[in-house]
Structures are given as C-alpha cells and as structure tokens.
Design a protein around this motif. Sequence first.
Motif, PDB file in Angstrom:
ATOM      1  N   ARG A 212       0.798  -1.233   0.000  1.00 17.19           N
ATOM      2  CA  ARG A 212       0.000   0.000   0.000  1.00 17.19           C
ATOM      3  C   ARG A 212       0.828   1.281   0.000  1.00 17.19           C
ATOM      4  NH1 ARG A 212      -3.501   0.658   4.539  1.00 17.19           N
ATOM      5  NH2 ARG A 212      -4.787   2.024   3.293  1.00 17.19           N
ATOM      6  N   PRO A 213       1.837   1.408   0.862  1.00 22.17           N
ATOM      7  CA  PRO A 213       2.611   2.660   0.878  1.00 22.17           C
ATOM      8  C   PRO A 213       3.296   2.948  -0.463  1.00 22.17           C
ATOM      9  CG  PRO A 213       3.030   1.402   2.872  1.00 22.17           C
ATOM     10  CD  PRO A 213       2.253   0.516   1.958  1.00 22.17           C
ATOM     11  N   GLU A 214       3.803   1.930  -1.110  1.00 26.19           N
ATOM     12  CA  GLU A 214       4.468   2.125  -2.400  1.00 26.19           C
ATOM     13  C   GLU A 214       3.469   2.526  -3.483  1.00 26.19           C
ATOM     14  OE1 GLU A 214       7.175   2.488  -5.438  1.00 26.19           O
ATOM     15  OE2 GLU A 214       7.433   2.538  -3.266  1.00 26.19           O
ATOM     16  N   ILE A 215       2.293   1.941  -3.450  1.00 24.96           N
ATOM     17  CA  ILE A 215       1.251   2.312  -4.415  1.00 24.96           C
ATOM     18  C   ILE A 215       0.874   3.775  -4.223  1.00 24.96           C
ATOM     19  CG2 ILE A 215      -1.156   1.942  -5.069  1.00 24.96           C
ATOM     20  CD1 ILE A 215      -0.694  -1.051  -4.405  1.00 24.96           C
ATOM     21  N   LEU A 216       0.693   4.189  -2.969  1.00 21.31           N
ATOM     22  CA  LEU A 216       0.349   5.578  -2.683  1.00 21.31           C
ATOM     23  C   LEU A 216       1.463   6.514  -3.143  1.00 21.31           C
ATOM     24  CD1 LEU A 216      -1.541   7.680  -1.406  1.00 21.31           C
ATOM     25  CD2 LEU A 216      -0.317   7.283   0.746  1.00 21.31           C
ATOM     26  N   ARG A 217       2.706   6.174  -2.843  1.00 29.08           N
ATOM     27  CA  ARG A 217       3.841   7.006  -3.261  1.00 29.08           C
ATOM     28  C   ARG A 217       3.853   7.184  -4.765  1.00 29.08           C
ATOM     29  NH1 ARG A 217       8.047   6.942  -5.878  1.00 29.08           N
ATOM     30  NH2 ARG A 217       8.010   4.718  -6.297  1.00 29.08           N
ATOM     31  N   ARG A 218       3.641   6.095  -5.479  1.00 29.11           N
ATOM     32  CA  ARG A 218       3.674   6.145  -6.951  1.00 29.11           C
ATOM     33  C   ARG A 218       2.513   6.972  -7.501  1.00 29.11           C
ATOM     34  NH1 ARG A 218       6.066   6.690 -11.403  1.00 29.11           N
ATOM     35  NH2 ARG A 218       5.579   5.259 -13.072  1.00 29.11           N
ATOM     36  N   GLN A 219       1.333   6.859  -6.901  1.00 25.76           N
ATOM     37  CA  GLN A 219       0.191   7.652  -7.351  1.00 25.76           C
ATOM     38  C   GLN A 219       0.437   9.132  -7.146  1.00 25.76           C
ATOM     39  OE1 GLN A 219      -2.993   5.756  -5.182  1.00 25.76           O
ATOM     40  NE2 GLN A 219      -3.486   4.420  -6.902  1.00 25.76           N
ATOM     41  N   LYS A 220       1.077   9.483  -6.034  1.00 26.15           N
ATOM     42  CA  LYS A 220       1.433  10.884  -5.802  1.00 26.15           C
ATOM     43  C   LYS A 220       2.463  11.344  -6.823  1.00 26.15           C
ATOM     44  CE  LYS A 220       0.710  10.911  -0.790  1.00 26.15           C
ATOM     45  NZ  LYS A 220       1.408  11.061   0.505  1.00 26.15           N
ATOM     46  N   GLU A 221       3.459  10.500  -7.075  1.00 32.68           N
ATOM     47  CA  GLU A 221       4.517  10.825  -8.039  1.00 32.68           C
ATOM     48  C   GLU A 221       3.933  11.071  -9.432  1.00 32.68           C
ATOM     49  OE1 GLU A 221       7.602   7.939  -9.995  1.00 32.68           O
ATOM     50  OE2 GLU A 221       8.290   8.474  -7.977  1.00 32.68           O
ATOM     51  N   LEU A 222       2.926  10.313  -9.800  1.00 30.10           N
ATOM     52  CA  LEU A 222       2.283  10.456 -11.112  1.00 30.10           C
ATOM     53  C   LEU A 222       1.299  11.622 -11.155  1.00 30.10           C
ATOM     54  CD1 LEU A 222       1.598   6.694 -11.880  1.00 30.10           C
ATOM     55  CD2 LEU A 222       3.221   8.184 -13.056  1.00 30.10           C
ATOM     56  N   GLY A 223       1.070  12.264 -10.010  1.00 31.41           N
ATOM     57  CA  GLY A 223       0.142  13.386  -9.964  1.00 31.41           C
ATOM     58  C   GLY A 223      -1.316  12.960  -9.891  1.00 31.41           C
ATOM     59  N   LEU A 224      -1.558  11.700  -9.551  1.00 31.36           N
ATOM     60  CA  LEU A 224      -2.925  11.221  -9.466  1.00 31.36           C
ATOM     61  C   LEU A 224      -3.589  11.603  -8.152  1.00 31.36           C
ATOM     62  CD1 LEU A 224      -2.359   7.646 -10.924  1.00 31.36           C
ATOM     63  CD2 LEU A 224      -3.325   9.643 -12.089  1.00 31.36           C
ATOM     64  N   LEU A 225      -2.768  11.815  -7.121  1.00 37.21           N
ATOM     65  CA  LEU A 225      -3.282  12.172  -5.797  1.00 37.21           C
ATOM     66  C   LEU A 225      -2.515  13.372  -5.265  1.00 37.21           C
ATOM     67  CD1 LEU A 225      -3.488   8.620  -4.190  1.00 37.21           C
ATOM     68  CD2 LEU A 225      -5.384   9.998  -5.028  1.00 37.21           C
ATOM     69  N   PRO A 226      -3.159  14.194  -4.440  1.00 31.48           N
ATOM     70  CA  PRO A 226      -2.456  15.310  -3.826  1.00 31.48           C
ATOM     71  C   PRO A 226      -1.352  14.802  -2.894  1.00 31.48           C
ATOM     72  CG  PRO A 226      -4.841  15.532  -3.547  1.00 31.48           C
ATOM     73  CD  PRO A 226      -4.583  14.183  -4.118  1.00 31.48           C
ATOM     74  N   GLU A 227      -0.308  15.591  -2.738  1.00 30.59           N
ATOM     75  CA  GLU A 227       0.831  15.196  -1.904  1.00 30.59           C
ATOM     76  C   GLU A 227       0.453  14.944  -0.448  1.00 30.59           C
ATOM     77  OE1 GLU A 227       4.033  14.392  -2.486  1.00 30.59           O
ATOM     78  OE2 GLU A 227       3.492  14.453  -4.601  1.00 30.59           O
ATOM     79  N   ASP A 228      -0.613  15.584   0.043  1.00 32.65           N
ATOM     80  CA  ASP A 228      -0.979  15.406   1.447  1.00 32.65           C
ATOM     81  C   ASP A 228      -1.938  14.232   1.677  1.00 32.65           C
ATOM     82  OD1 ASP A 228      -3.148  16.588   0.228  1.00 32.65           O
ATOM     83  OD2 ASP A 228      -3.530  18.017   1.843  1.00 32.65           O
ATOM     84  N   THR A 229      -2.177  13.419   0.668  1.00 31.86           N
ATOM     85  CA  THR A 229      -3.036  12.242   0.814  1.00 31.86           C
ATOM     86  C   THR A 229      -2.376  11.227   1.730  1.00 31.86           C
ATOM     87  OG1 THR A 229      -3.901  12.535  -1.425  1.00 31.86           O
ATOM     88  CG2 THR A 229      -4.212  10.371  -0.417  1.00 31.86           C
ATOM     89  N   GLU A 230      -3.152  10.689   2.670  1.00 32.90           N
ATOM     90  CA  GLU A 230      -2.640   9.689   3.601  1.00 32.90           C
ATOM     91  C   GLU A 230      -3.377   8.369   3.390  1.00 32.90           C
ATOM     92  OE1 GLU A 230      -2.952  11.127   7.576  1.00 32.90           O
ATOM     93  OE2 GLU A 230      -1.868  12.969   7.128  1.00 32.90           O
ATOM     94  N   LEU A 231      -2.721   7.285   3.752  1.00 32.70           N
ATOM     95  CA  LEU A 231      -3.363   5.980   3.663  1.00 32.70           C
ATOM     96  C   LEU A 231      -4.483   5.871   4.685  1.00 32.70           C
ATOM     97  CD1 LEU A 231      -0.321   3.559   3.306  1.00 32.70           C
ATOM     98  CD2 LEU A 231      -2.071   4.032   1.600  1.00 32.70           C
ATOM     99  N   SER A 232      -5.559   5.239   4.285  1.00 32.26           N
ATOM    100  CA  SER A 232      -6.642   4.986   5.236  1.00 32.26           C
ATOM    101  C   SER A 232      -6.270   3.798   6.117  1.00 32.26           C
ATOM    102  CB  SER A 232      -7.936   4.683   4.479  1.00 32.26           C
ATOM    103  OG  SER A 232      -7.762   3.531   3.670  1.00 32.26           O
ATOM    104  N   ALA A 233      -6.958   3.667   7.223  1.00 30.01           N
ATOM    105  CA  ALA A 233      -6.728   2.527   8.107  1.00 30.01           C
ATOM    106  C   ALA A 233      -7.221   1.256   7.421  1.00 30.01           C
ATOM    107  CB  ALA A 233      -7.465   2.733   9.417  1.00 30.01           C
ATOM    108  N   ILE A 234      -6.628   0.142   7.791  1.00 28.12           N
ATOM    109  CA  ILE A 234      -7.031  -1.149   7.229  1.00 28.12           C
ATOM    110  C   ILE A 234      -7.858  -1.901   8.259  1.00 28.12           C
ATOM    111  CG2 ILE A 234      -6.212  -3.414   6.501  1.00 28.12           C
ATOM    112  CD1 ILE A 234      -3.862  -2.148   5.263  1.00 28.12           C
ATOM    113  N   ASN A 235      -8.934  -2.475   7.808  1.00 32.02           N
ATOM    114  CA  ASN A 235      -9.741  -3.356   8.626  1.00 32.02           C
ATOM    115  C   ASN A 235      -9.826  -4.673   7.858  1.00 32.02           C
ATOM    116  OD1 ASN A 235     -11.493  -4.563  10.348  1.00 32.02           O
ATOM    117  ND2 ASN A 235     -13.175  -3.158  10.033  1.00 32.02           N
ATOM    118  N   PRO A 236      -8.785  -5.515   7.960  1.00 32.19           N
ATOM    119  CA  PRO A 236      -8.657  -6.670   7.062  1.00 32.19           C
ATOM    120  C   PRO A 236      -9.733  -7.735   7.202  1.00 32.19           C
ATOM    121  CG  PRO A 236      -7.047  -6.788   8.804  1.00 32.19           C
ATOM    122  CD  PRO A 236      -7.724  -5.445   8.917  1.00 32.19           C
TER     123      PRO A 236
END
Length: 63
Positions: A34-58
């Motif tokens: 998850r963290p790597e996916i989020l980092r890459r989405q931010k890098e591609l400009g798909l998400l704002p830089e201040d986007t945080e991961l949501s909590a997981i309820n597996p």
Amino acid sequence: MSLALDAAHAPHHVLKEWADAYKDVFDEGYEAIRPEILRRQKELGLLPEDTELSAINPHGERT
C-alpha cells in the motif's frame, strides 16, 4: 431493482497467460504494498501530496 443475469455464473477469472505475467508481483501482500502504491500515485500526480493511507480493517469487523 438490478437484474444481473450472469452475476455468479460467468467465468470471472483471467486467462492463465495474463495472470502469469503478474507472478510474484504481489507476493508481499496488500498491506505491505500500500505505501508504495500511494507514493507512486502521488509521483504520477494522481493524488495530492498530502493524501494519507486509510486505516485497514482486514477482517471486516466493526470498530
């Protein structure tokens, strides 16, 4: 009302050749990648830089 005639009856799997192309890609598990996916989405400009991961309820328990 929604009528989905083939809802649970059609084959819902991909061709083996397609699935094999992703062999070993997700072996670490969803929580680990998850963290790597989020980092890459931010890098591609798909998400704002201040986007945080949501909590997981597996397991789907109510919190």
